[in-house]
Write a protein that holds these residues in place. Structure first.
Motif, PDB file in Angstrom:
ATOM      1  N   THR A 127      19.761  -1.759 -11.866  1.00 26.51           N
ATOM      2  CA  THR A 127      21.178  -1.430 -11.772  1.00 26.51           C
ATOM      3  C   THR A 127      21.753  -2.105 -10.535  1.00 26.51           C
ATOM      4  OG1 THR A 127      22.763   0.396 -11.887  1.00 26.51           O
ATOM      5  CG2 THR A 127      20.893   0.695 -10.408  1.00 26.51           C
ATOM      6  N   THR A 128      23.037  -1.931 -10.340  1.00 25.93           N
ATOM      7  CA  THR A 128      23.635  -2.352  -9.073  1.00 25.93           C
ATOM      8  C   THR A 128      24.169  -1.116  -8.379  1.00 25.93           C
ATOM      9  OG1 THR A 128      25.795  -2.787 -10.087  1.00 25.93           O
ATOM     10  CG2 THR A 128      24.274  -4.647  -9.906  1.00 25.93           C
ATOM     11  N   VAL A 129      24.157  -1.166  -7.071  1.00 25.36           N
ATOM     12  CA  VAL A 129      24.712  -0.091  -6.254  1.00 25.36           C
ATOM     13  C   VAL A 129      25.922  -0.655  -5.515  1.00 25.36           C
ATOM     14  CG1 VAL A 129      22.548   1.184  -6.060  1.00 25.36           C
ATOM     15  CG2 VAL A 129      23.074  -0.600  -4.393  1.00 25.36           C
ATOM     16  N   PRO A 130      26.871   0.203  -5.128  1.00 24.67           N
ATOM     17  CA  PRO A 130      28.110  -0.285  -4.507  1.00 24.67           C
ATOM     18  C   PRO A 130      27.911  -1.089  -3.228  1.00 24.67           C
ATOM     19  CG  PRO A 130      28.342   2.008  -5.144  1.00 24.67           C
ATOM     20  CD  PRO A 130      26.907   1.648  -5.349  1.00 24.67           C
ATOM     21  N   ALA A 131      26.859  -0.767  -2.456  1.00 23.58           N
ATOM     22  CA  ALA A 131      26.622  -1.474  -1.197  1.00 23.58           C
ATOM     23  C   ALA A 131      25.140  -1.419  -0.862  1.00 23.58           C
ATOM     24  CB  ALA A 131      27.437  -0.856  -0.065  1.00 23.58           C
ATOM     25  N   PHE A 132      24.649  -2.439  -0.199  1.00 24.08           N
ATOM     26  CA  PHE A 132      23.260  -2.486   0.237  1.00 24.08           C
ATOM     27  C   PHE A 132      23.063  -1.521   1.400  1.00 24.08           C
ATOM     28  CE2 PHE A 132      19.900  -4.236   2.957  1.00 24.08           C
ATOM     29  CZ  PHE A 132      18.865  -4.278   2.043  1.00 24.08           C
ATOM     30  N   THR A 133      22.083  -0.616   1.263  1.00 23.58           N
ATOM     31  CA  THR A 133      21.787   0.347   2.322  1.00 23.58           C
ATOM     32  C   THR A 133      20.421   0.105   2.962  1.00 23.58           C
ATOM     33  OG1 THR A 133      20.734   1.916   0.822  1.00 23.58           O
ATOM     34  CG2 THR A 133      23.131   2.123   1.144  1.00 23.58           C
ATOM     35  N   GLY A 134      19.605  -0.751   2.336  1.00 20.09           N
ATOM     36  CA  GLY A 134      18.259  -0.986   2.829  1.00 20.09           C
ATOM     37  C   GLY A 134      17.228  -0.044   2.232  1.00 20.09           C
ATOM     38  N   ALA A 135      17.634   0.769   1.257  1.00 20.34           N
ATOM     39  CA  ALA A 135      16.696   1.677   0.593  1.00 20.34           C
ATOM     40  C   ALA A 135      15.594   0.860  -0.077  1.00 20.34           C
ATOM     41  CB  ALA A 135      17.434   2.523  -0.440  1.00 20.34           C
ATOM     42  N   ASP A 136      14.404   1.418  -0.158  1.00 21.97           N
ATOM     43  CA  ASP A 136      13.254   0.696  -0.703  1.00 21.97           C
ATOM     44  C   ASP A 136      13.499   0.143  -2.103  1.00 21.97           C
ATOM     45  OD1 ASP A 136      11.732   0.969   1.583  1.00 21.97           O
ATOM     46  OD2 ASP A 136      10.671   2.750   0.860  1.00 21.97           O
ATOM     47  N   GLU A 137      14.240   0.860  -2.929  1.00 18.28           N
ATOM     48  CA  GLU A 137      14.496   0.371  -4.296  1.00 18.28           C
ATOM     49  C   GLU A 137      15.478  -0.794  -4.330  1.00 18.28           C
ATOM     50  OE1 GLU A 137      17.175   4.012  -3.745  1.00 18.28           O
ATOM     51  OE2 GLU A 137      15.108   3.500  -3.271  1.00 18.28           O
ATOM     52  N   GLN A 138      16.079  -1.126  -3.182  1.00 16.17           N
ATOM     53  CA  GLN A 138      16.991  -2.265  -3.073  1.00 16.17           C
ATOM     54  C   GLN A 138      16.320  -3.477  -2.419  1.00 16.17           C
ATOM     55  OE1 GLN A 138      20.497  -1.042  -0.945  1.00 16.17           O
ATOM     56  NE2 GLN A 138      20.750   0.783  -2.193  1.00 16.17           N
ATOM     57  N   LEU A 139      15.052  -3.346  -2.069  1.00 18.02           N
ATOM     58  CA  LEU A 139      14.313  -4.436  -1.432  1.00 18.02           C
ATOM     59  C   LEU A 139      13.427  -5.125  -2.474  1.00 18.02           C
ATOM     60  CD1 LEU A 139      13.280  -2.585   1.831  1.00 18.02           C
ATOM     61  CD2 LEU A 139      15.131  -4.255   1.540  1.00 18.02           C
ATOM     62  N   TRP A 140      13.412  -6.444  -2.431  1.00 12.72           N
ATOM     63  CA  TRP A 140      12.739  -7.227  -3.463  1.00 12.72           C
ATOM     64  C   TRP A 140      11.726  -8.188  -2.874  1.00 12.72           C
ATOM     65  CZ3 TRP A 140      13.702  -5.980  -8.481  1.00 12.72           C
ATOM     66  CH2 TRP A 140      14.771  -5.106  -8.684  1.00 12.72           C
ATOM     67  N   ARG A 141      10.571  -8.227  -3.505  1.00  9.01           N
ATOM     68  CA  ARG A 141       9.491  -9.156  -3.153  1.00  9.01           C
ATOM     69  C   ARG A 141       9.630 -10.361  -4.079  1.00  9.01           C
ATOM     70  NH1 ARG A 141       3.189  -7.341  -2.941  1.00  9.01           N
ATOM     71  NH2 ARG A 141       2.283  -9.427  -2.812  1.00  9.01           N
ATOM     72  N   ILE A 142       9.709 -11.543  -3.507  1.00  7.50           N
ATOM     73  CA  ILE A 142       9.884 -12.757  -4.295  1.00  7.50           C
ATOM     74  C   ILE A 142       8.706 -13.675  -4.012  1.00  7.50           C
ATOM     75  CG2 ILE A 142      11.362 -14.753  -4.741  1.00  7.50           C
ATOM     76  CD1 ILE A 142      13.736 -12.992  -3.918  1.00  7.50           C
ATOM     77  N   GLU A 143       7.912 -13.941  -5.057  1.00  9.44           N
ATOM     78  CA  GLU A 143       6.700 -14.739  -4.911  1.00  9.44           C
ATOM     79  C   GLU A 143       6.797 -15.994  -5.764  1.00  9.44           C
ATOM     80  OE1 GLU A 143       4.115 -11.755  -6.560  1.00  9.44           O
ATOM     81  OE2 GLU A 143       3.405 -11.213  -4.564  1.00  9.44           O
ATOM     82  N   GLN A 144       6.512 -17.156  -5.166  1.00 11.14           N
ATOM     83  CA  GLN A 144       6.490 -18.380  -5.955  1.00 11.14           C
ATOM     84  C   GLN A 144       5.151 -18.478  -6.669  1.00 11.14           C
ATOM     85  OE1 GLN A 144       7.358 -22.094  -3.984  1.00 11.14           O
ATOM     86  NE2 GLN A 144       7.959 -23.000  -5.939  1.00 11.14           N
ATOM     87  N   LEU A 145       5.206 -18.792  -7.958  1.00  8.75           N
ATOM     88  CA  LEU A 145       4.012 -18.886  -8.781  1.00  8.75           C
ATOM     89  C   LEU A 145       3.518 -20.331  -8.848  1.00  8.75           C
ATOM     90  CD1 LEU A 145       5.384 -16.557 -11.578  1.00  8.75           C
ATOM     91  CD2 LEU A 145       3.856 -15.943  -9.707  1.00  8.75           C
ATOM     92  N   THR A 146       2.338 -20.534  -9.391  1.00  9.14           N
ATOM     93  CA  THR A 146       1.734 -21.869  -9.424  1.00  9.14           C
ATOM     94  C   THR A 146       2.520 -22.859 -10.272  1.00  9.14           C
ATOM     95  OG1 THR A 146       0.268 -21.200 -11.240  1.00  9.14           O
ATOM     96  CG2 THR A 146      -0.579 -20.990  -8.982  1.00  9.14           C
ATOM     97  N   ASP A 147       3.341 -22.390 -11.199  1.00  5.62           N
ATOM     98  CA  ASP A 147       4.134 -23.302 -12.030  1.00  5.62           C
ATOM     99  C   ASP A 147       5.513 -23.595 -11.428  1.00  5.62           C
ATOM    100  OD1 ASP A 147       5.483 -20.934 -12.496  1.00  5.62           O
ATOM    101  OD2 ASP A 147       5.234 -20.982 -14.676  1.00  5.62           O
ATOM    102  N   GLY A 148       5.762 -23.101 -10.210  1.00  6.95           N
ATOM    103  CA  GLY A 148       7.028 -23.361  -9.525  1.00  6.95           C
ATOM    104  C   GLY A 148       8.105 -22.325  -9.777  1.00  6.95           C
ATOM    105  N   THR A 149       7.887 -21.400 -10.691  1.00  6.35           N
ATOM    106  CA  THR A 149       8.846 -20.323 -10.939  1.00  6.35           C
ATOM    107  C   THR A 149       8.568 -19.180  -9.972  1.00  6.35           C
ATOM    108  OG1 THR A 149       7.451 -19.292 -12.629  1.00  6.35           O
ATOM    109  CG2 THR A 149       9.071 -20.937 -13.389  1.00  6.35           C
ATOM    110  N   PHE A 150       9.357 -18.116 -10.079  1.00  2.00           N
ATOM    111  CA  PHE A 150       9.238 -16.993  -9.153  1.00  2.00           C
ATOM    112  C   PHE A 150       9.094 -15.676  -9.900  1.00  2.00           C
ATOM    113  CE2 PHE A 150      11.298 -20.347  -6.904  1.00  2.00           C
ATOM    114  CZ  PHE A 150      10.792 -20.282  -5.617  1.00  2.00           C
ATOM    115  N   ARG A 151       8.293 -14.768  -9.320  1.00  2.00           N
ATOM    116  CA  ARG A 151       8.189 -13.381  -9.780  1.00  2.00           C
ATOM    117  C   ARG A 151       8.984 -12.548  -8.781  1.00  2.00           C
ATOM    118  NH1 ARG A 151       2.339 -11.370 -10.514  1.00  2.00           N
ATOM    119  NH2 ARG A 151       2.193 -12.305  -8.458  1.00  2.00           N
ATOM    120  N   ILE A 152       9.816 -11.634  -9.296  1.00  2.00           N
ATOM    121  CA  ILE A 152      10.669 -10.795  -8.452  1.00  2.00           C
ATOM    122  C   ILE A 152      10.299  -9.335  -8.717  1.00  2.00           C
ATOM    123  CG2 ILE A 152      13.044 -10.192  -7.880  1.00  2.00           C
ATOM    124  CD1 ILE A 152      13.856 -12.940  -9.097  1.00  2.00           C
TER     125      ILE A 152
END
Length: 105
Positions: A36-61
């Protein structure tokens, strides 16, 4: 998408906040494994995202945490249903629906 200040990180990078351009709205994970989207970023854990580059050059979020679940999220990632609607689901390397590309606008 920018690193979230003072949010910590994981091996390989910081946690990121994902914002809707031109707004204060932020992407967030929900307790029912949706996105979902929330009205403003608060830094809550559910609003933080891990972005990893994969071996094929794409990303897992992956959200840092899922509300109502114990510990850090290690299984669910941002997943595209029918190539358009985002949800959270188990990562599948053989599916393009769990891989993302980034581009500059």
């Amino acid at each position: 998408m920018v690193p979230a200040e003072q949010a910590g990180g994981y091996l390989g990078g910081p946690y990121f906040k994902i914002m809707i351009e031109g707004t204060q709205r932020a992407l967030a994970a929900t307790a029912n494994n949706e996105v979902t989207t929330v009205p403003a970023f608060t830094g809550a854990d559910e609003q933080l995202w891990r972005i990893e580059q994969l071996t094929d050059g794409t990303f897992r979020i992956m959200p840092k945490k899922i509300p109502g679940q114990q510990g850090l999220n290690k299984h669910l990632c941002l997943y595209s249903i029918g190539d358009s609607t985002p949800t959270l689901a188990e990562y599948d390397f053989s599916s393009d629906n769990s891989k993302w590309n980034f581009r500059n606008h």
